[in-house]
Design a protein around this motif. Structure first.
Motif, short mmCIF file in Angstrom:
data_model
loop_
_atom_site.label_atom_id
_atom_site.label_comp_id
_atom_site.label_asym_id
_atom_site.label_seq_id
_atom_site.Cartn_x
_atom_site.Cartn_y
_atom_site.Cartn_z
N PRO A 121 0.40 -12.77 -52.93
CA PRO A 121 0.81 -14.17 -52.80
C PRO A 121 0.23 -14.81 -51.55
N GLY A 122 -0.42 -15.94 -51.73
CA GLY A 122 -1.03 -16.65 -50.60
C GLY A 122 -2.13 -15.84 -49.92
N GLY A 123 -2.67 -14.83 -50.59
CA GLY A 123 -3.69 -13.97 -50.00
C GLY A 123 -3.11 -12.98 -49.00
N GLY A 124 -1.79 -12.79 -49.02
CA GLY A 124 -1.13 -11.88 -48.08
C GLY A 124 -1.10 -10.44 -48.57
N GLU A 125 0.09 -9.94 -48.77
CA GLU A 125 0.30 -8.52 -49.12
C GLU A 125 0.73 -8.39 -50.57
N ARG A 126 0.20 -7.41 -51.24
CA ARG A 126 0.63 -7.15 -52.62
C ARG A 126 1.98 -6.43 -52.61
N VAL A 127 2.77 -6.67 -53.65
CA VAL A 127 4.05 -5.98 -53.80
C VAL A 127 3.82 -4.47 -53.87
N GLN A 128 2.67 -4.04 -54.42
CA GLN A 128 2.35 -2.61 -54.45
C GLN A 128 2.34 -2.03 -53.04
N ALA A 129 1.83 -2.77 -52.07
CA ALA A 129 1.79 -2.30 -50.69
C ALA A 129 3.20 -2.26 -50.10
N LEU A 130 4.02 -3.25 -50.43
CA LEU A 130 5.42 -3.24 -49.98
C LEU A 130 6.14 -2.03 -50.54
N LEU A 131 5.95 -1.75 -51.82
CA LEU A 131 6.58 -0.58 -52.44
C LEU A 131 6.15 0.71 -51.75
N ALA A 143 15.46 6.24 -38.98
CA ALA A 143 16.88 6.22 -38.62
C ALA A 143 17.71 6.22 -39.89
N ALA A 144 18.99 6.53 -39.76
CA ALA A 144 19.91 6.48 -40.90
C ALA A 144 20.43 5.06 -41.12
N LEU A 145 20.30 4.22 -40.09
CA LEU A 145 20.77 2.83 -40.14
C LEU A 145 19.56 1.92 -40.01
N LEU A 146 19.40 1.01 -40.97
CA LEU A 146 18.23 0.13 -41.00
C LEU A 146 18.67 -1.33 -41.04
N VAL A 147 17.88 -2.20 -40.40
CA VAL A 147 18.06 -3.65 -40.54
C VAL A 147 16.71 -4.18 -40.99
N THR A 148 16.69 -4.78 -42.18
CA THR A 148 15.43 -5.18 -42.79
C THR A 148 15.58 -6.51 -43.52
N HIS A 149 14.82 -6.71 -44.58
CA HIS A 149 14.69 -8.02 -45.24
C HIS A 149 15.02 -7.94 -46.73
N GLY A 150 15.24 -9.11 -47.32
CA GLY A 150 15.57 -9.19 -48.73
C GLY A 150 14.50 -8.61 -49.64
N GLY A 151 13.24 -8.96 -49.40
CA GLY A 151 12.16 -8.43 -50.23
C GLY A 151 12.03 -6.93 -50.11
N TRP A 152 12.20 -6.43 -48.90
CA TRP A 152 12.13 -4.98 -48.67
C TRP A 152 13.23 -4.28 -49.46
N LEU A 153 14.45 -4.84 -49.41
CA LEU A 153 15.57 -4.23 -50.13
C LEU A 153 15.40 -4.35 -51.64
N SER A 154 14.79 -5.43 -52.12
CA SER A 154 14.49 -5.54 -53.55
C SER A 154 13.50 -4.45 -53.97
N ALA A 155 12.50 -4.22 -53.13
CA ALA A 155 11.51 -3.17 -53.42
C ALA A 155 12.19 -1.80 -53.44
N ALA A 156 13.10 -1.57 -52.51
CA ALA A 156 13.82 -0.29 -52.48
C ALA A 156 14.66 -0.12 -53.74
#
Length: 196
Positions: A121-131, A143-156
């Motif tokens: 998207p927008g010439g950025g990163e492919r979802v395959q790379a996020l996965l 770590a056992a405790l993570l603070v991350t983002h919505g897209g990252w959690l959707s990929a997980a």
């Protein structure tokens, strides 16, 4: 105790608090928006309580972006070790970053929807790379405790389904709400929620 010694079910990941100025905009890895100081502190208090209740090591890994990193800074003040892990960053939306979604050419959005995993998207990163980044964290967590983002959690969530194929736009899991905790084993939402 090494965090790698914990089974996947003990890993907890939170979506950062609501960022300032994000409404209606495409916000990814290049858009470093702040969060309200009180919301970051509130989420940090909540994470500290979960760590105590689950007897997890006092180590938190966050995305390098301020909306996650600020929560880690509060936890560091509370005696945690704070690790910044670039693998926890949001998807990079390239030229779409920071723009209003309604200002992005609909044909570009439709092209991405047709090939969600392979189109950048927008010439950025492919979802395959996020996965791939998410899978790397699952194999070797910082770590056992993570603070991350919505897209990252959707990929997980997609990876936890165990699907052998690439995701389509219609199958892509919805991101959890701001401040929501997700268990890394099955990524089903828990009751661990704070106001975001």
């Amino acid at each position: 105790m090494s965090t790698a010694a914990h089974p996947a079910g003990l890993f907890c990941a939170w979506r950062h608090p609501t960022p300032k100025g994000a409404a209606g905009r495409c916000i990814g890895a290049r858009t470093d928006l702040p969060v309200d100081r009180r919301k970051a502190k509130r989420l940090a208090h909540h994470i500290r309580a979960v760590a105590r209740r689950k007897a997890l090591p006092r180590v938190v890994a966050t995305s390098p972006l301020a909306r996650c990193r600020d929560v880690g800074r509060w936890l560091r003040r509370f005696g945690f070790r704070h690790v910044v892990d670039a693998r926890l960053a949001e998807l990079d939306f390239g030229a779409w970053e920071g723009r209003l979604w309604c200002a992005i050419e609909q044909l570009e959005v439709d092209a991405w929807a047709r090939d969600l995993a392979g189109q950048a998207p927008g010439g950025g990163e492919r979802v395959q790379a996020l996965l791939a980044r998410v899978a790397a964290v699952h194999r070797q967590p910082s770590a056992a405790l993570l603070v991350t983002h919505g897209g990252w959690l959707s990929a997980a969530a997609w990876l936890m389904r165990g699907e052998p194929k690439a995701p389509t736009a219609g199958e892509w899991p919805r991101a959890p709400g701001y401040g929501r905790c997700v268990r890394f084993a099955d990524l089903s939402s828990t009751d661990d929620r704070v106001a975001a």
